[in-house]
Design an enzyme around this catalytic site. Structure first.
Site, PDB file in Angstrom:
ATOM      1  N   TRP A   1      23.160  22.895  42.924  1.00  0.00           N
ATOM      2  CA  TRP A   1      22.813  23.258  44.299  1.00  0.00           C
ATOM      3  C   TRP A   1      21.873  24.454  44.390  1.00  0.00           C
ATOM      4  O   TRP A   1      21.576  24.911  45.478  1.00  0.00           O
ATOM      5  CB  TRP A   1      24.099  23.563  45.073  1.00  0.00           C
ATOM      6  CG  TRP A   1      25.064  22.417  45.066  1.00  0.00           C
ATOM      7  CD1 TRP A   1      25.152  21.402  45.982  1.00  0.00           C
ATOM      8  CD2 TRP A   1      26.101  22.167  44.104  1.00  0.00           C
ATOM      9  NE1 TRP A   1      26.151  20.536  45.637  1.00  0.00           N
ATOM     10  CE2 TRP A   1      26.761  20.979  44.487  1.00  0.00           C
ATOM     11  CE3 TRP A   1      26.530  22.818  42.948  1.00  0.00           C
ATOM     12  CZ2 TRP A   1      27.826  20.426  43.770  1.00  0.00           C
ATOM     13  CZ3 TRP A   1      27.586  22.280  42.223  1.00  0.00           C
ATOM     14  CH2 TRP A   1      28.221  21.095  42.637  1.00  0.00           C
ATOM     15  N   ASP A   2      21.429  24.979  43.257  1.00  0.00           N
ATOM     16  CA  ASP A   2      20.671  26.224  43.237  1.00  0.00           C
ATOM     17  C   ASP A   2      21.507  27.367  43.795  1.00  0.00           C
ATOM     18  O   ASP A   2      21.009  28.242  44.503  1.00  0.00           O
ATOM     19  CB  ASP A   2      19.358  26.092  44.020  1.00  0.00           C
ATOM     20  CG  ASP A   2      18.398  27.243  43.755  1.00  0.00           C
ATOM     21  OD1 ASP A   2      18.558  27.931  42.735  1.00  0.00           O
ATOM     22  OD2 ASP A   2      17.501  27.467  44.582  1.00  0.00           O
ATOM     23  N   PHE A   3      22.794  27.364  43.461  1.00  0.00           N
ATOM     24  CA  PHE A   3      23.697  28.444  43.847  1.00  0.00           C
ATOM     25  C   PHE A   3      23.698  29.537  42.778  1.00  0.00           C
ATOM     26  O   PHE A   3      24.745  30.049  42.388  1.00  0.00           O
ATOM     27  CB  PHE A   3      25.112  27.910  44.065  1.00  0.00           C
ATOM     28  CG  PHE A   3      25.312  27.217  45.394  1.00  0.00           C
ATOM     29  CD1 PHE A   3      24.463  27.455  46.461  1.00  0.00           C
ATOM     30  CD2 PHE A   3      26.365  26.333  45.576  1.00  0.00           C
ATOM     31  CE1 PHE A   3      24.652  26.824  47.686  1.00  0.00           C
ATOM     32  CE2 PHE A   3      26.560  25.706  46.800  1.00  0.00           C
ATOM     33  CZ  PHE A   3      25.704  25.944  47.856  1.00  0.00           C
TER      34      PHE A   3
ATOM     35  N   LYS B   1      25.368  32.659  47.374  1.00  0.00           N
ATOM     36  CA  LYS B   1      24.663  31.820  48.332  1.00  0.00           C
ATOM     37  C   LYS B   1      25.613  30.878  49.070  1.00  0.00           C
ATOM     38  O   LYS B   1      25.323  30.459  50.193  1.00  0.00           O
ATOM     39  CB  LYS B   1      23.590  30.996  47.614  1.00  0.00           C
ATOM     40  CG  LYS B   1      22.395  31.777  47.114  1.00  0.00           C
ATOM     41  CD  LYS B   1      21.392  30.826  46.473  1.00  0.00           C
ATOM     42  CE  LYS B   1      20.158  31.550  45.979  1.00  0.00           C
ATOM     43  NZ  LYS B   1      19.198  30.598  45.339  1.00  0.00           N
TER      44      LYS B   1
END
Length: 784
Positions: free
Chosen positions: A461-463, A490
């Protein structure tokens, strides 16, 4: 005679036009509502659309029954709105206000309808119109009233600064290596903050351009003694007099980068000179990270490169990295000065391909620039330079945000990202997964891992961890303290960990999360949730959470929502459209937090922006796809690219209900949310990017750092409107604001001049994220 004869004709055209307009609105609502209901969504818009269609036709034919039908529909709309949204103000406005205004107009023309139908016109319609007018005016007025999301039930007492404990310098990006952004100063306080005025303004002449390359001013200046040090998005460094803003020197690295130009802050080190030090040696030095992968040491006293550091003041960070395509590796965050070493990570371009530049973290001697150690997440055997002919492991998790340091424990804390690309991770290695999206504690002497804690498993999730960890000693119930680390994320989770051992202080639970079905991908069955800390802005959305400035864009947002798969924070990307909330911007981002140790309050600002995405088979990816911000990202080296779009309405407004950005206070001792307020207005933005010029405090996405002072003040400027604000840190009330010439993404800082004894509040203003307005301002405020 002529006027009386013309009146029926005028009424005929008026009623006909009004009826047609209402019928057309109804037709649009009915069409969209039919599609929404076919997706399993609410039937309201279809039914209201049909009612308006029939009502409009009847009014166009000058039948009073059309007004009566609309009145029934309006009453039922109000009932449905409360049932669907509760009593929250902004959701009710979205559902009712437009229809109430139409109802007001119909009530005003109702006597004409009665006369056209051959009936005597009564006065009851004007009474109804009066009630509706009062309601509409009251609603419009209430839009300007600041309203807390969570109201403070108690307020901590302000403790005066004890003599001898006052802050002397602001020597690090977060004020200290603990990242507390707290100043033990109280000359400017709640009683006089409203008297602040501009003391001086400095222009750097280096305006960040928002188009194309996307340069942004996100700098927090440093203050050492009587000198301020500020850097621009393009890497120029300025030394200024603290009392006048007069330039003392300027350093230009003469660097370039094709994108993502920014300097969030400088590093500072002060060490005694050796007896045999040359004339160009620097006792006081600044460390400048550049967009073209250099680390430069600058003499803080004269602005010249420190010849004894690296190669005439420069360390080339591209060494041992392998191929670096333009824009694929650069420095964007402040270097960490941790005792005798200066430590850097680096931003690696997301989502272009696998095998991008390494995510290695390196420490260099502050005096010589010699490599002290390296941490290669993909190869623990590499502790300095890789073997001859090899590089650091490519494509590994990187550290693009700011790091923290505990000198007592001898530990450096790294908030790591994930191995690129973001949304397909079937190609990641075991070590990629081990250190991805984690807090990693390294021994400052040798770079060896002491412990690590992962906040997202197998991140799809691009966390990545975007914020500097806060190091803080939390009081326990036994009269002692716990050495804690607080990490915001995030995904809206806040983790509190013992920074000595890596064991959670606030309970963390592994909970089952949705599983995906993309061929070649694997999925973590659980994810960690910080269950004893407040979660901020990360609720699982429902259709009733959809919002819009009008019922029309609300309906379109509902259609978009029902057309996507949404299963909460960890909704996995798939071949079908999926909604990720919060999205890859957050949640919380690089501004991190500030804290007040006198109250144990930690202050957290957030943004609430969803991300609509889906995977694209390799053969279907368009040529030239890059998606640095939004759009199609190629993810070369994997079977799929990905589409990424912000979850916005047709008017460019977030589709979920407000607020879209808040400031929150959390008591780190009790772990309770003490207050939460929307931050930012539509003064300088609005639907379709049109500035509304209205100070409506709806709460807009925030990006930047805050500043807490011992006088009970909290300063913040990272909003989409052009203001520096001061809040009462005990209750969240806004008690002062100053209009800025452009917006700001920078962190406010404060200092007391050693020459005049005057306290200043300083902000760098180069432009807000979503605004085209850009500037080159460094502004200092002080009491008259």
């Amino acid at each position: 005679m002529n006027e009386q004869a013309g009146a029926p004709g005028t009424a005929k055209w008026l009623l006909g036009g009004l009826g047609i307009l209402i019928a057309l609105i109804g037709l649009v609502l009915a069409g969209g509502g039919a599609y929404l209901s076919s997706l399993g969504g609410s039937w309201y818009f279809l039914l209201m659309g049909l009612a308006m269609l029939v009502s409009g036709v009847l009014i166009a034919r000058r039948k009073p029954s059309g007004a009566w039908l609309y009145a029934v529909a309006l009453v039922l709309t109000a009932i449905w709105a409360v049932w669907d949204a509760g009593l929250d103000f902004w959701p009710l406005v979205s559902r009712v206000l437009t229809f109430a205004v139409i109802g007001l107009v119909i009530a005003l023309v109702f006597p004409s309808l009665q006369r056209a139908d051959g009936r005597a016109a009564g006065r009851g319609a004007f009474a109804v119109a009066g009630v509706l007018a009062v309601g509409v005016v009251a609603t419009l007025g209430y839009m300007f009233v600041p309203t807390h999301v969570v109201t403070a039930s108690s307020e901590p007492a302000v403790q005066p600064v004890k003599p001898g404990t006052e802050q002397k310098d602001w020597a690090h990006w977060g004020n200290t290596t603990a990242g507390n952004r707290f100043a033990a100063l109280d000359q400017i306080n709640k009683g006089n903050v409203d008297k602040l005025q501009v003391a001086w303004t400095f222009h750097t002449g280096d305006v960040p351009q928002s188009t194309g390359a996307g340069a942004e001013d996100q700098n927090t200046p440093l203050q050492i003694g009587d000198t301020l040090y500020s850097c621009t998005a393009y890497g120029k460094v300025f030394a200024l007099d603290v009392d006048t803003g007069k330039q003392r020197w300027m350093f230009d690295p003469k660097g370039s980068a094709p994108n993502w130009q920014r300097c969030r802050g400088l590093g500072y080190s002060e060490t005694p000179l050796a007896a045999d030090a040359g004339p160009q040696a620097c006792a006081k030095r600044l460390f400048l990270p550049t967009g073209d992968a250099r680390l430069i040491a600058i003499n803080a006293e004269n602005g010249e490169a420190c010849a004894d550091f690296g190669d005439n003041g420069v360390v080339d960070l591209s060494v041992d990295m392998g191929e670096i395509k333009p824009g694929y590796y650069q420095q964007t965050s402040t270097p960490l000065v941790a005792g005798d070493v200066v430590i850097v990570g680096g931003r690696v371009a997301d989502n272009f391909s696998t095998g991008e530049p390494p995510g290695v973290v390196r420490a260099f001697d502050v005096r010589t620039g010699e490599l002290a150690w390296a941490w290669d997440p993909g190869n623990p055997n590499i502790t300095k330079r890789p073997p001859e002919g090899q590089t650091y492991t490519r494509g590994t998790p990187n550290v693009w945000s700011a790091m923290s340091y505990d000198a007592k424990l001898g530990l450096v804390y790294l908030p790591t990202g994930n191995a690129t690309p973001d949304f397909f991770a079937g190609t990641r290695t075991e070590l990629d997964d081990k250190y991805s999206s984690s807090i990693v504690a390294l021994d400052v002497k040798n770079g060896q891992v002491r412990w690590h804690f992962q906040t997202t498993h197998h991140d799809l999730w691009d966390f990545d961890l975007p914020a500097q960890p806060l190091l803080y000693d939390i009081p326990d119930d036994k009269g002692g303290v716990q050495p804690a680390l607080a990490q915001v994320t995030k995904q809206g989770e806040i983790f509190v960990i013992n920074r000595e051992t890596g064991v959670p202080i606030a309970k963390v639970e592994e909970k089952p999360v949705p599983q995906g079905n993309v061929p070649g991908e694997r999925y973590s069955p659980t994810q960690p949730f910080s269950v004893e800390m407040p979660s901020i802005g990360n609720q699982t959305l429902k259709e009733s959470d959809m919002w819009g400035a009008t019922p029309f864009d609300q309906m379109l947002c509902r259609i978009s929502f029902k057309g996507m798969r949404h299963e909460g924070v960890y909704t996995p990307p798939g071949l079908d459209p999926a909604l990720q909330f919060p999205g890859s911007l957050g949640g919380m981002n690089w501004g991190s937090v500030s804290v007040d140790p006198t109250s144990n309050y930690m202050f957290v600002n957030d943004m609430r922006l969803g991300l609509a995405n889906y995977m694209i088979p390799r053969a279907d990816i368009p040529k030239g796809a890059s998606g640095i911000e939004m759009g199609v990202v190629p993810q070369d080296g994997t079977p799929y690219g990905a589409m990424r779009q912000r979850f916005l309405s047709a008017a460019g407004i977030p589709c979920q209900k407000p607020p879209f950005g808040t400031m929150s206070a959390i008591d780190l001792k009790t772990r309770k949310l003490m207050w939460q307020v929307p931050v930012g207005t539509v003064q300088d933005t609005g639907p379709l990017g049109i500035r509304m010029h209205l100070p409506i405090p709806i709460g807009m996405p925030t990006l930047g750092a805050s500043l807490s002072t011992q006088s009970g003040l909290l300063f913040f400027a990272g909003t989409q409107d052009f203001y520096l604000r001061a809040f009462d840190s005990g209750n969240g009330n806004e008690i002062w604001k100053a209009r800025l010439p452009v917006g700001s993404q920078s962190g406010p800082m404060t200092y007391v001049s050693p020459k005049t004894g005057k306290q200043y509040i300083l902000i760098s203003a180069g432009g807000a994220r979503q605004s085209p307005d850009r500037g080159d301002y460094v502004i200092a405020y002080a009491l008259p």
